[in-house]
Scaffold this motif. Structure first.
Motif, PDB file in Angstrom:
ATOM      1  N   PRO A 130       9.275  19.482  13.056  1.00 21.19           N
ATOM      2  CA  PRO A 130       8.540  18.619  12.146  1.00 21.19           C
ATOM      3  C   PRO A 130       7.034  18.825  12.333  1.00 21.19           C
ATOM      4  N   PRO A 131       6.248  18.722  11.265  1.00 21.53           N
ATOM      5  CA  PRO A 131       4.813  18.992  11.374  1.00 21.53           C
ATOM      6  C   PRO A 131       4.068  18.068  12.339  1.00 21.53           C
ATOM      7  N   LYS A 132       4.575  16.864  12.531  1.00 24.07           N
ATOM      8  CA  LYS A 132       3.861  15.874  13.345  1.00 24.07           C
ATOM      9  C   LYS A 132       4.064  16.133  14.836  1.00 24.07           C
ATOM     10  N   ALA A 133       3.010  16.646  15.496  1.00 20.79           N
ATOM     11  CA  ALA A 133       3.034  16.847  16.946  1.00 20.79           C
ATOM     12  C   ALA A 133       2.323  15.681  17.615  1.00 20.79           C
ATOM     13  N   VAL A 134       2.913  15.187  18.690  1.00 23.68           N
ATOM     14  CA  VAL A 134       2.346  14.048  19.412  1.00 23.68           C
ATOM     15  C   VAL A 134       2.123  14.458  20.861  1.00 23.68           C
ATOM     16  N   SER A 135       0.872  14.511  21.267  1.00 28.00           N
ATOM     17  CA  SER A 135       0.546  14.892  22.642  1.00 28.00           C
ATOM     18  C   SER A 135       0.814  13.735  23.594  1.00 28.00           C
ATOM     19  N   ASN A 136       0.831  14.037  24.874  1.00 25.04           N
ATOM     20  CA  ASN A 136       0.986  12.981  25.872  1.00 25.04           C
ATOM     21  C   ASN A 136      -0.137  11.957  25.766  1.00 25.04           C
ATOM     22  N   HIS A 137      -1.348  12.429  25.523  1.00 31.08           N
ATOM     23  CA  HIS A 137      -2.487  11.512  25.413  1.00 31.08           C
ATOM     24  C   HIS A 137      -2.296  10.558  24.237  1.00 31.08           C
ATOM     25  N   GLU A 138      -1.849  11.086  23.100  1.00 32.48           N
ATOM     26  CA  GLU A 138      -1.614  10.238  21.931  1.00 32.48           C
ATOM     27  C   GLU A 138      -0.483   9.244  22.188  1.00 32.48           C
ATOM     28  N   LEU A 139       0.598   9.727  22.805  1.00 33.30           N
ATOM     29  CA  LEU A 139       1.728   8.851  23.087  1.00 33.30           C
ATOM     30  C   LEU A 139       1.331   7.758  24.068  1.00 33.30           C
ATOM     31  N   ALA A 140       0.535   8.115  25.071  1.00 31.93           N
ATOM     32  CA  ALA A 140       0.085   7.123  26.048  1.00 31.93           C
ATOM     33  C   ALA A 140      -0.725   6.019  25.371  1.00 31.93           C
ATOM     34  N   THR A 174       1.354   4.501  30.849  1.00 32.94           N
ATOM     35  CA  THR A 174       1.720   5.865  31.216  1.00 32.94           C
ATOM     36  C   THR A 174       0.498   6.748  30.991  1.00 32.94           C
ATOM     37  N   SER A 175       0.624   8.031  31.288  1.00 31.84           N
ATOM     38  CA  SER A 175      -0.513   8.937  31.136  1.00 31.84           C
ATOM     39  C   SER A 175      -0.001  10.361  31.004  1.00 31.84           C
ATOM     40  N   HIS A 176      -0.881  11.241  30.539  1.00 34.35           N
ATOM     41  CA  HIS A 176      -0.522  12.660  30.464  1.00 34.35           C
ATOM     42  C   HIS A 176      -0.104  13.177  31.825  1.00 34.35           C
ATOM     43  N   ASP A 177      -0.875  12.880  32.857  1.00 36.42           N
ATOM     44  CA  ASP A 177      -0.585  13.392  34.195  1.00 36.42           C
ATOM     45  C   ASP A 177       0.768  12.907  34.695  1.00 36.42           C
ATOM     46  N   TRP A 178       1.080  11.639  34.437  1.00 40.60           N
ATOM     47  CA  TRP A 178       2.362  11.079  34.898  1.00 40.60           C
ATOM     48  C   TRP A 178       3.523  11.790  34.216  1.00 40.60           C
ATOM     49  N   ILE A 179       3.422  11.996  32.905  1.00 38.45           N
ATOM     50  CA  ILE A 179       4.498  12.651  32.161  1.00 38.45           C
ATOM     51  C   ILE A 179       4.624  14.117  32.553  1.00 38.45           C
ATOM     52  N   PHE A 180       3.485  14.819  32.549  1.00 35.05           N
ATOM     53  CA  PHE A 180       3.510  16.262  32.778  1.00 35.05           C
ATOM     54  C   PHE A 180       3.970  16.607  34.186  1.00 35.05           C
ATOM     55  N   SER A 181       3.544  15.844  35.186  1.00 34.18           N
ATOM     56  CA  SER A 181       3.906  16.151  36.572  1.00 34.18           C
ATOM     57  C   SER A 181       5.392  15.971  36.825  1.00 34.18           C
ATOM     58  N   ARG A 182       6.047  15.117  36.064  1.00 37.36           N
ATOM     59  CA  ARG A 182       7.477  14.850  36.275  1.00 37.36           C
ATOM     60  C   ARG A 182       8.397  15.691  35.404  1.00 37.36           C
ATOM     61  N   SER A 183       7.866  16.211  34.299  1.00 41.93           N
ATOM     62  CA  SER A 183       8.747  16.892  33.345  1.00 41.93           C
ATOM     63  C   SER A 183       8.237  18.242  32.872  1.00 41.93           C
ATOM     64  N   GLY A 184       6.936  18.468  32.944  1.00 38.83           N
ATOM     65  CA  GLY A 184       6.357  19.675  32.368  1.00 38.83           C
ATOM     66  C   GLY A 184       6.088  19.550  30.886  1.00 38.83           C
ATOM     67  N   ILE A 185       6.259  18.349  30.331  1.00 36.28           N
ATOM     68  CA  ILE A 185       6.068  18.121  28.893  1.00 36.28           C
ATOM     69  C   ILE A 185       4.625  17.712  28.620  1.00 36.28           C
ATOM     70  N   ALA A 186       4.010  18.381  27.629  1.00 36.06           N
ATOM     71  CA  ALA A 186       2.659  18.029  27.213  1.00 36.06           C
ATOM     72  C   ALA A 186       2.623  17.479  25.791  1.00 36.06           C
ATOM     73  N   SER A 187       3.654  17.821  24.996  1.00 36.94           N
ATOM     74  CA  SER A 187       3.674  17.417  23.600  1.00 36.94           C
ATOM     75  C   SER A 187       5.102  17.452  23.088  1.00 36.94           C
ATOM     76  N   ARG A 188       5.316  16.840  21.947  1.00 34.27           N
ATOM     77  CA  ARG A 188       6.616  16.866  21.271  1.00 34.27           C
ATOM     78  C   ARG A 188       6.376  16.621  19.786  1.00 34.27           C
TER      79      ARG A 188
END
Length: 328
Positions: A15-25, A35-49
């Motif tokens: 889908p065209p709509k990408a949501v970064s960790n910063h936006e989701l936070a 939550t935060s980008h660092d918290w999500i990324f350090s546990r999963s490796g996910i930066a966006s969806r």
């Protein structure tokens, strides 16, 4: 004559709509969820969806991925004589009519081709591929469209930061066809229903009313421990069936759920991380869509070449897991 099944085209769609960790936070903070980008990324490796817009269904994503796979295979929709679609987020409550039938109609496949859904959650694409492989090798079907399509954003509880940050929407597809040359070299599937509670949507419908929760529930620690064990084992089982060693594998494309699980599997198999295809950072966990999405990306950017041997594997709720070794 002995026939093989072979992947002759891949496709994917986000889908065209990408949501970064910063936006989701920021969105979660408005609800009082920290939550935060660092918290999500350090546990999963996910930066966006990616999230589908309201009204967009799994079939819509699946159709777009299928069109691209058909184009890559130099086929038209009328060449397909079977559709197998893996999803945990079907278009209709109860899963019928099947999302595969909806896709068939939207693609205009009016030749009576068989169509069915497969439900094995994040392992769904592995199950669908294995069924397609058997159907082709048996001679029952010639060209099978295999799709993984998910709109997981619809079943996420955005007040639960442990799950809502992990998943995204998307679709991937392959065209598998009868071939005289080797393609799918081995498949292996497993399930263990005694672990059904660690990853599930624990609701159901009674007299037209929802009983229980319609949101995804996951015991992350339990899933992690089981996943790292079964993925290594099923990969080695598939290698044995194919008569290959891990060193024969050109690319490892696992279910894109968690970078730590993926890297752990590669290391246990003594595969260099350079052979690991990673999309979880940009896509999140797209469940049954994650493996074909990653495969299509690696094909289109030139990493996966004709003749390469690719190990595909996934693990998901149920608890289910499976692997396939394919020669492109």
């Amino acid at each position: 004559m002995t026939f093989f099944s072979k992947i002759i085209g891949t496709g994917s769609y986000l889908p065209p709509k990408a949501v970064s960790n910063h936006e989701l936070a920021e969105q979660l903070a408005a609800k009082g969820i920290e939550t935060s980008h660092d918290w999500i990324f350090s546990r999963s490796g996910i930066a966006s969806r990616h999230y589908a817009e309201p009204g967009v269904k799994a079939s819509d994503l699946g159709v777009e991925a299928a069109k691209r796979a058909l184009e890559a295979a130099h086929m038209t929709a009328s060449d397909i004589d079977m559709i197998i679609l893996a999803t945990s987020t079907p278009d209709f409550l109860g899963g019928f009519p099947s999302t595969a039938c909806v896709v068939q109609n939207k693609l205009g496949i009016l030749n009576g081709a068989a169509a069915m859904d497969v439900q094995a959650v994040c392992s769904g694409f592995m199950y669908a591929m294995a069924v397609a492989d058997s159907m082709i090798k048996s001679g029952a079907h010639k060209n099978v469209l295999v799709i993984g399509a998910e709109v997981f954003s619809r079943i996420l509880n955005f007040e639960d930061r442990t799950t809502c940050v992990l998943f995204g929407d998307g679709a991937g597809a392959v065209v598998m066809s009868r071939s005289e040359a080797p393609g799918v070299l081995a498949t292996k599937l497993h399930a263990d229903g005694s672990h059904q509670d660690i990853l599930c949507v624990p609701g159901n419908v009674e007299q037209g009313v929802l009983a229980g929760s319609a949101y995804l529930h996951m015991d992350g620690q339990a899933v992690f421990k089981l996943a790292v064990t079964v993925l290594e084992k099923v990969a080695n089982e598939a290698l044995e069936l194919a008569g290959l060693q891990a060193s024969d594998i050109d690319w490892l494309i696992p279910h894109q759920a968690n970078i730590r699980i993926m890297q752990s599997t590669a290391k246990k198999m003594r595969l260099p991380l350079e052979k690991l295809v990673v999309t979880v950072d940009q896509h999140g966990n797209t469940s049954a869509a994650s493996i074909p999405l990653a495969l299509d990306l690696a094909v289109r950017d030139g990493r996966v070449q004709p003749g390469h041997k690719v190990l595909l594997e996934g693990v998901g709720g149920g608890f289910t897991w499976g692997a396939a070794i394919v020669q492109m």
